[in-house]
Structure formats: C-alpha cells, structure tokens
Design a protein around this motif. Sequence first.
Motif, mmCIF file in Angstrom:
data_model
loop_
_atom_site.group_PDB
_atom_site.id
_atom_site.type_symbol
_atom_site.label_atom_id
_atom_site.label_comp_id
_atom_site.label_asym_id
_atom_site.label_seq_id
_atom_site.Cartn_x
_atom_site.Cartn_y
_atom_site.Cartn_z
ATOM 1 N N UNK A 214 -16.203 82.293 -12.159
ATOM 2 C CA UNK A 214 -15.057 82.804 -11.863
ATOM 3 C C UNK A 214 -14.885 84.294 -12.105
ATOM 4 N N UNK A 215 -15.339 84.575 -13.488
ATOM 5 C CA UNK A 215 -15.352 85.966 -13.816
ATOM 6 C C UNK A 215 -16.047 86.840 -12.867
ATOM 7 N N UNK A 216 -17.154 86.554 -12.540
ATOM 8 C CA UNK A 216 -18.180 87.398 -11.774
ATOM 9 C C UNK A 216 -17.623 87.580 -10.210
ATOM 10 N N UNK A 217 -17.028 86.489 -9.817
ATOM 11 C CA UNK A 217 -16.764 86.519 -8.289
ATOM 12 C C UNK A 217 -15.056 86.622 -7.849
ATOM 13 N N UNK A 218 -14.288 86.424 -8.857
ATOM 14 C CA UNK A 218 -12.969 86.114 -8.709
ATOM 15 C C UNK A 218 -11.936 87.396 -9.163
ATOM 16 N N UNK A 219 -11.103 87.598 -8.391
ATOM 17 C CA UNK A 219 -9.922 88.383 -8.603
ATOM 18 C C UNK A 219 -8.731 87.851 -9.186
ATOM 19 N N UNK A 220 -8.204 88.252 -10.450
ATOM 20 C CA UNK A 220 -7.082 87.533 -10.947
ATOM 21 C C UNK A 220 -5.803 87.573 -10.147
#
Length: 161
Positions: A88-94
Amino acid sequence: MLHSINLPSCLLDKCDAVLNFAELDIDLIIQELVYTSCGTPEYLAPEAILGKGHGKAVDWWALGILIFEMLVGDTPFVDEHPFLTYKKIISSIPDSPLYVESPAKDIVKKLLTHDTTKQLGCMQNGVDEVKNHQWFKSIDWDEILGKKAEGSNYSKTCSRW
C-alpha cells in the motif's frame, strides 16, 4: 536525520508540554543516502522499502504519517500483514476522511508524496517549507525552540515517573 525511527512510540511528554524523542539509539548524522531501514512498518517511506537508498525525505514522510494518525486515529496504509502494508505504501495515495480540514489534508498530501523531488521539506527551502505551511500558521517556532510555548491541551496535573 532520524530516518524513520519508531514513531510515535519514541515520543515522550516530560510533563512540561514539550515532546521529546526517546529512542535515539540510532545516533547517526547521515550526510548521504543510506540503504538500511528500521522502524514501524506503517511509517516506512517507499524508497526505504524498495531499498533505493534514502535520505531526509523518509523523515518528512514519517511526519506525514504521524500527522495523519493524529487526525484520523490510524495510519493511512495500515494492514494486518506487513507485506500488504508495504504494498500500500508503495502504490497508494492516502485519502483523508471528509472531516479532515483542507490545510491538514494539504500538508499530509505534500509530505506523503512519492516523488521526493516534489516532497514538502525536500525542495529548495527545506524545513522552512514545512514550518511556513498553512497548517502550522498558528505556531510560533521561536517560542517552541526556546521552550516557551505551552500546549493548548496541556494538563498541569501530569504525574512524574
């Protein structure tokens, strides 16, 4: 540089309304990129997870995570399994909830930018970009530096250890 030490468990309130870092057994002054990582999985920056080498940008990333967690009550990339957290950290935008006000959303978005050349705190004006952000408009940085500022929710009945 702190390089994503274990936030927020390393923050201490000394009963004087001043937060202090406690877990500084990684007492290094780092001038170049490093390729090791340690810390709470939810606070690691993408470049640390990917082993690309990282610098001060990981600290600004961790600040963005900390602000998000203080506002929302959880980190933006939380998952039961660390591997999925990393993904999630690598591929997501919060995505901030609707009740989070615009200045808070903006600082989190600018601190949690995957492109470190565009990340708040990493551009030409460095830390001043962060200190001058709208979210910090009511902060008197000189008072904080001089330990003269008193927290708005500071309790005078703080017990000593």
